[in-house]
Design an enzyme around this catalytic site. Structure first.
Site, PDB file in Angstrom:
ATOM      1  CE  LYS A 154      12.375 -29.127  -4.414  1.00  0.00           C
ATOM      2  NZ  LYS A 154      13.171 -29.696  -3.318  1.00  0.00           N
TER       3      LYS A 154
ATOM      4  CE1 TYR B  29      13.866 -27.278  -1.240  1.00  0.00           C
ATOM      5  CE2 TYR B  29      15.096 -25.562  -2.383  1.00  0.00           C
ATOM      6  CZ  TYR B  29      14.934 -26.886  -2.034  1.00  0.00           C
ATOM      7  OH  TYR B  29      15.838 -27.821  -2.480  1.00  0.00           O
TER       8      TYR B  29
END
Length: 311
Positions: free
Chosen positions: A166, A138
């Site tokens: 992500k 992330y």
């Protein structure tokens, strides 16, 4: 369910509905999941930034994962954020998510203490080795104050440590570097690259991203699914029109007065107010110390919904 070899499509970061006394509103959470599934999303990401994960005690985090996994019942993959400051704490969250039935975890770089790239790499390797679930990196430097290096991400993907990324960095050049690097390296395969930017999805998909994780997708999942399908079909004029409609809708995140609250309070408050106005969740409360929207600000959220054809 088992994660597909490549995770694609629209995977919204699911809001966490709360009761007025700040417990997880599981009935509203199930309705929100139904709303997203009906919208045609391809996966769900719980306990991310839009989920207010940083504000939730551990018992609330576990409740969220268990509720969503049980309600989805294998229809869609469920990713769970395992977001914390250090590796041991992250591993605790990963084990809890695994026991609750999550299909994968989303993990930031360590934060609070300053970290070296070697420590970031070791963090992800240890989480992958001892957590027992696929790991998605992330990249959210605004929250953890570390920008993930593209070459580091690709090296970890080649090792099998990372199943995906992500990217919520807002750095389109960095995103393109990851995409080009993944395409050029024969040792990187089955690695999903997902954009976390609601307003540049068409551009990210045109660059080669595999999917999108849009906070605004809670409010309008159908719109993001249409956008994704237009892009995949090569209907770029339709994609641009849908993206621009969603950009206008996204302006709801700015309804909160800047002199009274931060952008997070305004954005998450707007998403929850919109879900409440649409009858999806029972209460629009946000976790403290976030500042709630005023009645007038909620009314402005409603105007954005009406303009987008959602009320």
């Amino acid at each position: 369910m088992t994660l597909p070899a490549l995770l694609t499509g629209v995977i919204p970061p699911v809001c966490t509905p709360l009761t007025p006394d700040n417990e997880v509103d599981t009935a509203s959470l199930r309705r929100l999941v139904d709303h997203l599934v009906d919208g045609g999303v391809t996966g769900l990401f719980v306990l991310g930034s839009t989920s207010e994960a940083a504000y939730l005690p551990d018992r609330h985090r576990e409740t969220v994962v268990r509720t969503v996994v049980r309600h989805v019942a294998g229809q869609l993959p469920v990713l769970a954020g395992a977001i914390d400051m250090t590796t041991p704490r992250v591993l605790d969250h990963v084990r809890t998510a695994g026991a609750a039935g999550a299909d994968g975890v989303v993990v930031t770089a360590p934060f609070y203490a300053r970290t070296h790239p070697a420590e970031i790499a070791r963090h992800y390797r240890l989480v992958a080795e001892h957590g027992g679930l696929p790991v998605f990196a992330y990249d959210i430097p605004v929250s953890v104050h570390t920008k993930l290096d593209a070459d580091l991400v690709l090296d970890l993907a080649a090792e099998g440590v990372l199943a995906g990324l992500k990217d919520s960095s807002g750095d389109d050049g960095g995103l393109r570097r990851v995409l080009l690097g993944a395409r050029a390296r024969p040792d990187v395969s089955g690695f999903s690259v997902l954009t976390g930017s609601e307003t540049t999805v068409d551009a990210a998909l045109a660059m080669g991203a595999d999917g999108v994780v849009p906070g605004l997708g809670n409010v309008d999942p159908h719109g993001y699914v249409r956008l994704y399908r237009h892009c995949r079909a090569g209907d770029w004029d339709l994609a641009r029109a849908e993206q621009e409609r969603l950009c206008a809708l996204f302006r709801m995140v700015d309804v909160g007065a800047a002199e009274r609250m931060g952008r997070g309070s305004s954005g998450i408050g707007a998403f929850k107010a919109a879900l409440h106005l649409r009858g999806v969740i029972g209460c629009a409360v946000t976790a403290p110390p976030q500042v709630p929207l005023t009645a007038g600000e909620v009314e402005r959220v409603g105007k954005h919904l009406a303009a987008a054809g959602l009320l």
